[in-house]
Design a protein around this motif. Structure first.
Motif, PDB file in Angstrom:
ATOM      1  N   GLU A 207       0.819  -1.214   0.000  1.00  0.00           N
ATOM      2  CA  GLU A 207       0.000   0.000   0.000  1.00  0.00           C
ATOM      3  C   GLU A 207       0.857   1.269   0.000  1.00  0.00           C
ATOM      4  N   GLU A 208       1.947   1.217   0.771  1.00  0.00           N
ATOM      5  CA  GLU A 208       2.827   2.391   0.849  1.00  0.00           C
ATOM      6  C   GLU A 208       3.530   2.659  -0.486  1.00  0.00           C
ATOM      7  N   VAL A 209       3.893   1.591  -1.198  1.00  0.00           N
ATOM      8  CA  VAL A 209       4.596   1.761  -2.476  1.00  0.00           C
ATOM      9  C   VAL A 209       3.674   2.419  -3.502  1.00  0.00           C
ATOM     10  N   TYR A 210       2.425   1.966  -3.537  1.00  0.00           N
ATOM     11  CA  TYR A 210       1.465   2.593  -4.444  1.00  0.00           C
ATOM     12  C   TYR A 210       1.205   4.050  -4.058  1.00  0.00           C
ATOM     13  N   SER A 211       1.171   4.323  -2.755  1.00  0.00           N
ATOM     14  CA  SER A 211       0.990   5.716  -2.310  1.00  0.00           C
ATOM     15  C   SER A 211       2.125   6.591  -2.832  1.00  0.00           C
ATOM     16  N   MET A 212       3.347   6.058  -2.720  1.00  0.00           N
ATOM     17  CA  MET A 212       4.514   6.828  -3.153  1.00  0.00           C
ATOM     18  C   MET A 212       4.494   7.015  -4.675  1.00  0.00           C
ATOM     19  N   ALA A 213       4.080   5.981  -5.397  1.00  0.00           N
ATOM     20  CA  ALA A 213       4.007   6.101  -6.859  1.00  0.00           C
ATOM     21  C   ALA A 213       3.021   7.209  -7.252  1.00  0.00           C
ATOM     22  N   ILE A 214       1.919   7.294  -6.507  1.00  0.00           N
ATOM     23  CA  ILE A 214       0.933   8.355  -6.776  1.00  0.00           C
ATOM     24  C   ILE A 214       1.550   9.731  -6.513  1.00  0.00           C
TER      25      ILE A 214
ATOM     26  N   LEU B 242       7.544  10.415 -11.636  1.00  0.00           N
ATOM     27  CA  LEU B 242       7.497   8.947 -11.700  1.00  0.00           C
ATOM     28  C   LEU B 242       8.337   8.399 -12.856  1.00  0.00           C
ATOM     29  N   HIS B 243       8.360   9.142 -13.977  1.00  0.00           N
ATOM     30  CA  HIS B 243       9.076   8.639 -15.163  1.00  0.00           C
ATOM     31  C   HIS B 243      10.562   8.443 -14.909  1.00  0.00           C
ATOM     32  N   LYS B 244      11.140   9.184 -13.967  1.00  0.00           N
ATOM     33  CA  LYS B 244      12.583   9.015 -13.699  1.00  0.00           C
ATOM     34  C   LYS B 244      12.848   8.367 -12.343  1.00  0.00           C
ATOM     35  N   SER B 245      11.858   7.617 -11.853  1.00  0.00           N
ATOM     36  CA  SER B 245      11.994   6.960 -10.555  1.00  0.00           C
ATOM     37  C   SER B 245      11.973   5.448 -10.697  1.00  0.00           C
ATOM     38  N   LEU B 246      12.595   4.773  -9.739  1.00  0.00           N
ATOM     39  CA  LEU B 246      12.438   3.328  -9.585  1.00  0.00           C
ATOM     40  C   LEU B 246      12.126   3.051  -8.123  1.00  0.00           C
TER      41      LEU B 246
ATOM     42  N   LEU C 102       1.202   2.839 -12.434  1.00  0.00           N
ATOM     43  CA  LEU C 102       1.838   3.068 -11.129  1.00  0.00           C
ATOM     44  C   LEU C 102       2.863   1.974 -10.850  1.00  0.00           C
ATOM     45  N   LYS C 103       2.552   0.776 -11.319  1.00  0.00           N
ATOM     46  CA  LYS C 103       3.403  -0.394 -11.075  1.00  0.00           C
ATOM     47  C   LYS C 103       4.596  -0.437 -12.021  1.00  0.00           C
ATOM     48  N   SER C 104       4.508   0.307 -13.121  1.00  0.00           N
ATOM     49  CA  SER C 104       5.518   0.175 -14.181  1.00  0.00           C
ATOM     50  C   SER C 104       6.915   0.533 -13.689  1.00  0.00           C
ATOM     51  N   LYS C 105       7.017   1.290 -12.616  1.00  0.00           N
ATOM     52  CA  LYS C 105       8.341   1.677 -12.111  1.00  0.00           C
ATOM     53  C   LYS C 105       8.710   0.949 -10.820  1.00  0.00           C
ATOM     54  N   MET C 106       7.990  -0.127 -10.529  1.00  0.00           N
ATOM     55  CA  MET C 106       8.304  -0.883  -9.300  1.00  0.00           C
ATOM     56  C   MET C 106       9.131  -2.117  -9.630  1.00  0.00           C
ATOM     57  N   ILE C 107      10.111  -2.378  -8.776  1.00  0.00           N
ATOM     58  CA  ILE C 107      10.865  -3.625  -8.840  1.00  0.00           C
ATOM     59  C   ILE C 107      10.542  -4.378  -7.565  1.00  0.00           C
ATOM     60  N   ILE C 108       9.914  -5.535  -7.722  1.00  0.00           N
ATOM     61  CA  ILE C 108       9.305  -6.219  -6.585  1.00  0.00           C
ATOM     62  C   ILE C 108      10.065  -7.511  -6.305  1.00  0.00           C
ATOM     63  N   SER C 109      10.496  -7.685  -5.062  1.00  0.00           N
ATOM     64  CA  SER C 109      11.326  -8.852  -4.759  1.00  0.00           C
ATOM     65  C   SER C 109      11.274  -9.198  -3.271  1.00  0.00           C
ATOM     66  N   THR C 110      11.574 -10.459  -2.928  1.00  0.00           N
ATOM     67  CA  THR C 110      11.718 -10.783  -1.513  1.00  0.00           C
ATOM     68  C   THR C 110      13.092 -10.306  -1.038  1.00  0.00           C
ATOM     69  N   HIS C 111      13.142  -9.884   0.201  1.00  0.00           N
ATOM     70  CA  HIS C 111      14.397  -9.482   0.829  1.00  0.00           C
ATOM     71  C   HIS C 111      14.177  -9.598   2.315  1.00  0.00           C
ATOM     72  N   ASN C 112      15.110 -10.263   2.999  1.00  0.00           N
ATOM     73  CA  ASN C 112      15.001 -10.436   4.436  1.00  0.00           C
ATOM     74  C   ASN C 112      15.996  -9.508   5.124  1.00  0.00           C
ATOM     75  N   LEU C 113      15.477  -8.543   5.864  1.00  0.00           N
ATOM     76  CA  LEU C 113      16.349  -7.541   6.504  1.00  0.00           C
ATOM     77  C   LEU C 113      17.307  -8.172   7.513  1.00  0.00           C
ATOM     78  N   VAL C 114      16.940  -9.340   8.039  1.00  0.00           N
ATOM     79  CA  VAL C 114      17.782  -9.998   9.035  1.00  0.00           C
ATOM     80  C   VAL C 114      19.011 -10.624   8.386  1.00  0.00           C
ATOM     81  N   SER C 115      18.842 -11.205   7.207  1.00  0.00           N
ATOM     82  CA  SER C 115      19.919 -12.018   6.639  1.00  0.00           C
ATOM     83  C   SER C 115      20.443 -11.536   5.294  1.00  0.00           C
ATOM     84  N   ASP C 116      19.717 -10.682   4.588  1.00  0.00           N
ATOM     85  CA  ASP C 116      20.160 -10.255   3.258  1.00  0.00           C
ATOM     86  C   ASP C 116      20.893  -8.918   3.329  1.00  0.00           C
ATOM     87  N   ARG C 117      21.757  -8.700   2.316  1.00  0.00           N
ATOM     88  CA  ARG C 117      22.614  -7.522   2.334  1.00  0.00           C
ATOM     89  C   ARG C 117      21.988  -6.361   1.571  1.00  0.00           C
TER      90      ARG C 117
END
Lengths: 195, 277
Positions: free
Chosen positions: B116-123, B131-135, B192-207
């Protein structure tokens, strides 16, 4: 106050909803001597109300009033308020934590959540109070406090602005004291000073 | 009432569960705040109808397919659009004008649950013509939450609240222009989604995986103990360019962490910090 004059109780948790504000203000204003216990207030309110409650309570008492932040320390002589839109939990006897998970009883903060967590940590050293409100929140939590050996108080429903919440609590729990709103502060003073 | 207590998970039991999750599956919850974790385990035992903790542990050991369910239920995935509208207003007024001067805007939403927050930011970015120059990198450890970001579909029943939040954040449009209602769902526009890169990431173990000018991590640190908070804040510091911005939840703070001296909070006391050194 000498150590021996102090009761076994170390925390007082107070839950209220619609119609509870005046009683809370009164309890807090009469608790000024009770610097050896931590007070925790969970009251249902809108998100936008934000810091108004802390400001209002501060005008009633010399005790420090704080809206709880993440991992806030638990200290005696301070009145803590559950922040809007978070559940308030206890990690251990020294530390609070916050939780933004699903609403419980349509409420966040939920009284049940904090009462159950405080009962888990403080057991018989806890006093729980349920005040006026139009919601069943607090009833399960108060029974958890009773089960853990804590002391339970409910506002006399007839004197509550909205009697649903105190009635639910009384129906569900062995309650130690049922008191009029204006009696609670004085009663606490005696209960918490008893050796 | 009695049954509620009987089923409450004990400390030793929680340790067994966390140990199993770590040793067998590599998910490390050991530095999560325990009060909240216990509630999640109690809740899971009720909704999945485990008569005892032993049966939950047995299921986890015997049935790897149950793992995603546990991960999903142990973590909190509650979020909303434009949550804390005044923070978003500050983003519009004080942060976006700075970002606008950059040729390219890279943003990380760490632990963003269902998005929800990512879509808010895209808006926000679209309305500022940025948005055109954002990822926007949207990450969460929970695979099913990530899937929801890809779909861009949220409950229609929430739209009234989100619309109010949007207006309070300084939004000038009809909020409904950003989605199409279908049955009980609101499907947000694909652009809105066209500039999103969506992935799993674990803050505990990933860099760290990139350098950003803006990092969001709201209402995630509250579930970590101080030690893990420090580690994750270090990760954000490493991942943030100089003069970049860090946004936390409304009751979270960097005050007690090692990175505090390198950051300065915005003057209006919203939970936005700028990396000044």
């Amino acid at each position: 106050m000498a150590e021996s004059d102090v009761s076994k109780y170390r925390m007082v948790v107070i839950g209220g909803s619609a119609g509870s504000l005046d009683v809370i203000l009164r309890i807090v204003s009469e608790a000024r001597q009770l610097t050896h216990v931590a007070f925790v207030i969970i009251v249902h309110r809108s998100k936008s109300a934000d810091s108004i409650l802390a400001d209002l309570l501060s005008t009633q008492t010399p005790l420090l009033v704080k809206e709880v932040e993440d991992k806030e320390s638990i200290m005696p002589g301070i009145v803590y308020i559950a922040p809007p839109d978070y559940h308030l939990l206890l990690e251990n006897e020294r530390t609070f934590s916050l939780d933004a998970s699903e609403k419980i009883n349509y409420s966040r903060p939920s009284i049940d959540v904090t009462f159950e967590s405080a009962a888990d940590i403080f057991g018989p050293a806890l006093v729980g109070i349920v005040l006026s409100g139009a919601n069943a929140d607090g009833a399960l939590g108060l029974s958890a406090i009773a089960a853990a050996g804590g002391y339970t108080i409910v506002q006399e429903p007839v004197t509550a602005e909205v009697d649903f919440m105190p009635r639910q609590a009384i129906n569900m729990t062995r309650v130690d004291a049922i008191l009029e709103g204006e009696e609670i502060g004085g009663f606490l003073e005696v209960l918490l000073k008893k050796a | 009432m009695k049954h509620v207590e009987a089923n409450n998970v004990r400390d030793e039991e929680l340790d067994l569960l966390l140990d199993e999750l770590f040793r067998t599956y590599g998910y490390d919850f050991t530095n999560y705040a325990r009060a909240s974790l216990k509630r999640r385990v109690n809740r899971l035992m009720i909704i999945d109808r485990f008569p005892s903790f032993a049966e939950l542990l047995y299921r986890l050991r015997q049935d790897p397919a149950y793992l995603p369910r546990i991960v999903e239920e142990l973590t909190v995935n509650v979020t909303e659009m434009f949550r804390d509208p005044t923070m978003f207003k500050t983003l519009r007024e004080q942060v976006l004008p700075v970002l606008a001067t950059h040729p390219f805007i890279r943003i990380w939403h760490a632990g963003c649950a269902t998005g929800e927050e990512v879509y808010s930011m895209a808006i926000l970015l679209e309305e500022a013509n940025l948005l055109h120059k954002s990822l926007l990198y949207a990450t969460d450890l929970n695979p099913s939450a990530i899937e929801n970001i890809r779909k861009g579909v949220f409950p229609l029943s929430e739209m009234k609240q989100y619309s109010e939040n949007y207006i309070l954040s300084g939004g000038k449009n009809e909020f409904s222009k950003y989605y199409t209602a279908k049955y009980n769902w609101a499907k947000f526009d694909d652009r809105l989604k066209s500039k999103m890169i969506i992935s799993t990431h674990n803050l505990v173990s990933d860099r760290s995986f990139n350098e950003f000018v803006l990092i969001f991590c709201r209402n995630v640190l509250i579930y970590f103990d101080r030690h893990l908070q420090d580690k994750v804040l270090d990760l954000f510091d490493e991942s943030l360019e100089k003069l970049g911005f860090l946004v936390l939840g409304s009751k979270e703070n960097i005050r007690f962490s090692g990175i505090a001296r390198k950051f300065k909070q915005l003057e209006n006391k919203e939970r936005i910090w700028r990396k000044v050194m």
